[in-house]
Design an enzyme around this catalytic site. Structure first.
Site, PDB file in Angstrom:
ATOM      1  CG  ASP A  48      -1.967  -1.308   1.204  1.00 18.70           C
ATOM      2  OD1 ASP A  48      -2.547  -1.418   0.387  1.00 18.70           O
ATOM      3  OD2 ASP A  48      -2.025  -1.730   2.191  1.00 18.70           O
ATOM      4  CD  GLN A  49      -0.082   7.305  -1.805  1.00 16.13           C
ATOM      5  OE1 GLN A  49      -1.670   7.043  -1.922  1.00 16.13           O
ATOM      6  NE2 GLN A  49       0.133   8.457  -1.588  1.00 16.13           N
TER       7      GLN A  49
END
Length: 205
Positions: A48-49
């Site tokens: 994920d970011q």
């Protein structure tokens, strides 16, 4: 003729998208292209970011299938900083598998780390609350559903503050790790790592 595949290990920093383009978003966000000038390679699995750590990138489609599909159950190790201090009874729920939305997670290997892991500082740093202690866990999963670690720790009442993937197990005592990399750095795999990866891609079915 055997194709000369490329295999790249990358230490993904916080706030970097796990993709090479972000044209749909009007605000410029950092992507893999800002760090890796190699065309036509793709990440095996995702982070994920707001997660950090080890990414494997390749143009070997068979290997992407072998390592990316949950049915092959290859272990991945994460260091996870959570808010507050879980008891063993809390962790045991995750070890056995826990219901999250519409699925039950696979059994996981989880232990508290006795010392904080040595990691580069996150930029920006996490938001500490002086009145709330934190704890580092080592979590080994054999599946990688969307935001799974964060959902798991939240489900037992201990929100994840920082998440770093530190290794990917390839079997036969072979593994890929972050050793020797700093956030934003990448390298080609070693000869031994390449051999282990290509053995996996042969037996992808």
């Amino acid at each position: 003729m055997t194709r000369n595949y490329q295999y790249i290990l990358f230490y993904k920093p916080y706030n970097v998208l796990c993709q090479f383009t972000d044209e749909a978003n009007p605000q410029k966000r950092l992507t893999l292209k800002d760090f890796i000038p190699i065309p036509e390679i793709y990440s095996v699995g995702r982070l994920d970011q707001d997660s950090e750590g080890l990414l494997l990138l390749t143009n070997n489609g068979q290997l992407q299938h072998r390592l990316g599909h949950r049915k092959f159950a290859h272990p991945r190790t994460y260091w996870v900083q959570v808010e507050r201090i879980p008891e063993e009874s809390d962790l045991e729920r995750l070890r056995k598998g826990i219901i999250i939305q519409d699925y039950k997670t696979r059994p996981a290997i989880i232990k508290k780390l006795s010392l904080d892991p040595i990691l580069p500082p996150r930029d920006p740093p996490i938001r500490y609350r002086k009145s709330v202690p934190t704890c580092w866990l080592e979590i080994i999963l054999t599946e990688g559903r969307n935001r799974q670690v964060r959902k798991m720790t939240a489900a037992i009442g201990f929100p994840t503050l920082r998440l770093v993937r530190v290794s990917i197990n390839l079997g036969k005592k072979n593994q890929l790790s972050l050793v020797g990399l700093n956030p934003g750095e990448w390298r080609e795999v070693t000869t031994l790592e390449r051999k282990a990866l290509e053995e996996l891609s042969i037996f992808c079915h």
